[in-house]
Design a protein around this motif. Structure first.
Motif, short mmCIF file in Angstrom:
data_model
loop_
_atom_site.label_atom_id
_atom_site.label_comp_id
_atom_site.label_asym_id
_atom_site.label_seq_id
_atom_site.Cartn_x
_atom_site.Cartn_y
_atom_site.Cartn_z
N GLU A 46 -7.38 7.30 -3.49
CA GLU A 46 -7.80 8.69 -3.54
C GLU A 46 -9.16 8.82 -4.21
N GLN A 51 -3.26 0.05 -16.31
CA GLN A 51 -2.63 -0.14 -15.01
C GLN A 51 -1.72 -1.38 -14.98
N ARG A 77 1.64 -0.74 -13.45
CA ARG A 77 1.56 -0.52 -12.01
C ARG A 77 1.40 -1.85 -11.28
N ARG A 135 -9.02 -1.99 -10.30
CA ARG A 135 -8.36 -1.56 -11.54
C ARG A 135 -7.31 -2.55 -12.02
N TYR A 172 -6.51 -0.85 -6.19
CA TYR A 172 -7.43 0.23 -5.88
C TYR A 172 -6.69 1.57 -5.81
N ASP A 173 -7.33 2.58 -6.41
CA ASP A 173 -6.89 3.96 -6.30
C ASP A 173 -7.62 4.54 -5.09
N ASP A 177 -11.17 6.18 -4.89
CA ASP A 177 -12.05 5.07 -4.53
C ASP A 177 -11.71 4.56 -3.12
N ARG A 187 0.84 -1.19 0.00
CA ARG A 187 0.00 0.00 0.00
C ARG A 187 0.88 1.24 0.00
N ARG A 238 -1.51 6.35 -2.14
CA ARG A 238 -2.64 6.39 -3.08
C ARG A 238 -3.11 5.03 -3.54
N TRP A 239 -2.18 4.11 -3.79
CA TRP A 239 -2.54 2.84 -4.43
C TRP A 239 -2.37 1.66 -3.48
N GLU A 298 -12.77 1.04 -1.95
CA GLU A 298 -12.20 -0.12 -2.65
C GLU A 298 -13.28 -0.90 -3.39
#
Length: 457
Positions: A413, A428, A431, A422, A410-411, A415, A355, A358-359, A418
């Motif tokens: 900021e 993504q 990422r 994504r 999950y973003d 969402d 974590r 943000r992500w 959760e």
């Protein structure tokens, strides 16, 4: 980094049992009653991004007491029968290290660790030493009173004080909705007064359905939290009476999230984002907050640093939080990890998480299995009503709670609940690959037995 201050402080670590951050006054709940915990925040530092590393009682406590992730110290799940997980015999625990640092050590309340000989507290009453212990194990004021002689017995001391509240207990048979009692007594304990809450006034968190059964259980949950808070206040009173409160660092946290679906036993935010407050009277940051990312693996290194013995934390995976106590605006690290393997012995669902601010990437290692529901959660009025009414868990369909993909991204900021995974978004993919690589490296560093799953399956 050595701790600040010429004198070594006394250190008290207070661990609640299943107390979610959504039910603390200083974290924004206007209904629950937590004046003593709120006092710690008003006089200390409140952490906005503090996380347990595993959302199961014994496993989480093993991290608090060792600075090692549960899959490293081998406390994979619950220690009591019939689950019987246990810490590896070579692990050096916080009470042993604090004795080595020259501290008197004391334990009071819930233990939930095995084997006990690895935890050599000087004051170590049996958890169930007498019939009175069993009858009063939810009486937090009584547990605080049992520490009065210890805190007055000379400095420096380390006290590990663990409430059984607000853990679930058993259904109330005198209530038409059969909510869990959360350990609330039929009659107040001697010298105490129970504080009750109106189900119509409780705050239903966004991860639960707004059903009568949910509100009834939240009212019981709040009542147990209020009793816990009175115990914290009583303990602070004993520190004041002994003349040592201003020489004592007090840490407040919970082992994992609330005993409700989508919280305890999961690594979604309600399960792992928890209260953490540190009151250090030697520092002038009363009422401050920090947004730095911290985990329960950081607690043992922090205690040893405060004790002036940071070198004893060398084998641990966490980082001392003393720099944040000195400068709450310090941004801290870029990311943290979490790791959950079991709850009950039948509750096998290993997850590894990285974590950032943000992500968040969740690796569901056993994603082909249904997510297991802990026995107390399965039997709860909340879960049964959710299933019966065909309700979602907040905005999350029950099916997506039970059946999860291999990766969830999950973003936070955009969402924070959760809900918008994504991980399958081609945009993504890079990422996911990068964050999955961080998880693999973390597993290798922490000697994770599940590391081989990347190539084996």
């Amino acid at each position: 980094m050595a701790s600040s201050g010429a004198e070594r402080p006394n250190i008290v670590v207070v661990v609640a049992d299943d107390h979610g951050r959504e039910a603390v006054g200083c974290y924004g709940n206007p209904v629950v009653s937590t004046p003593s915990i709120d006092r710690l925040a008003a006089e200390g530092l409140r952490f906005e991004n503090a996380f347990c590393t595993t959302a199961s009682c014994s496993a989480s406590r093993s991290v608090i007491l060792t600075g090692l992730h549960a899959h490293t110290n081998r406390t994979y799940g619950l220690v009591h029968e019939p689950h019987h997980f246990s810490m590896a015999g070579h692990v050096r625990t916080l009470p042993a290290l604090m004795r080595q640092a020259g501290y008197r050590t004391g334990q009071m309340g819930k233990k939930h660790y095995r084997p006990e000989h690895l935890f050599p507290f000087d004051m170590d009453p049996p958890e169930w030493g007498s019939d009175e212990d069993i009858l009063r194990h939810r009486d937090d004021r009584w547990f605080a009173d049992r520490c009065a002689d210890f805190v007055a017995g000379g400095s420096p001391f380390f006290l590990y004080w663990c409430s059984h509240d607000p853990h679930r207990d058993r259904p109330r048979r005198d209530h038409p909705l059969r909510p869990d009692s959360f350990g609330n007594p039929d009659e107040p304990f001697p010298g105490d007064v129970e504080q009750r809450f109106d189900p119509a006034e409780v705050v239903v968190p966004p991860f639960l359905a707004d059903l009568p059964e949910v509100r009834a259980e939240l009212a019981e949950y709040y009542q147990a939290i209020a009793r816990l808070d009175r115990g914290v206040g009583r303990l602070l009173g004993h520190l004041e009476a002994a003349g040592v409160l201003d020489d004592t660092v007090v840490v407040y946290l919970s082992d994992n999230g609330a005993a409700f679906p989508l919280a305890k036993t999961t690594l979604y935010e309600p399960g792992m984002a928890l209260p953490l407050i540190i009151r250090d009277p030697r520092r002038s940051h009363a009422g401050a907050t920090t947004s730095a990312l911290v985990t329960w693996a950081d607690l043992a290194p922090t205690v040893l640093d405060l004790a002036g013995a940071p070198e004893l934390a060398e084998p641990m995976f966490g980082q001392s939080l003393v720099p944040l106590l000195d400068d709450p605006d310090d941004p801290g690290r870029d990311h943290v990890f979490a790791s959950h393997s079991f709850h009950q012995v039948t509750g096998y669902y290993p997850m590894r998480v990285v974590r950032t601010q943000r992500w968040k990437l969740i690796h569901n290692i056993a994603w082909k299995l249904d997510h297991p529901t802990a026995a107390d959660l399965h039997a709860s009025a909340t879960w049964q009503a959710t299933l019966r009414e065909g309700a979602a868990l907040g905005s999350r369909p029950v099916d997506s709670y039970l059946h999860r993909p291999r990766f969830e991204l999950y973003d936070l900021e955009a969402d924070p609940l959760e809900l918008d995974d994504r991980a399958g978004d081609p945009a993504q993919a890079g990422r996911v690959e990068e964050m999955a690589g961080l998880i693999r490296d973390f597993q290798a560093e922490t000697r994770d037995p599940w590391l081989h799953k990347w190539s084996y399956e």
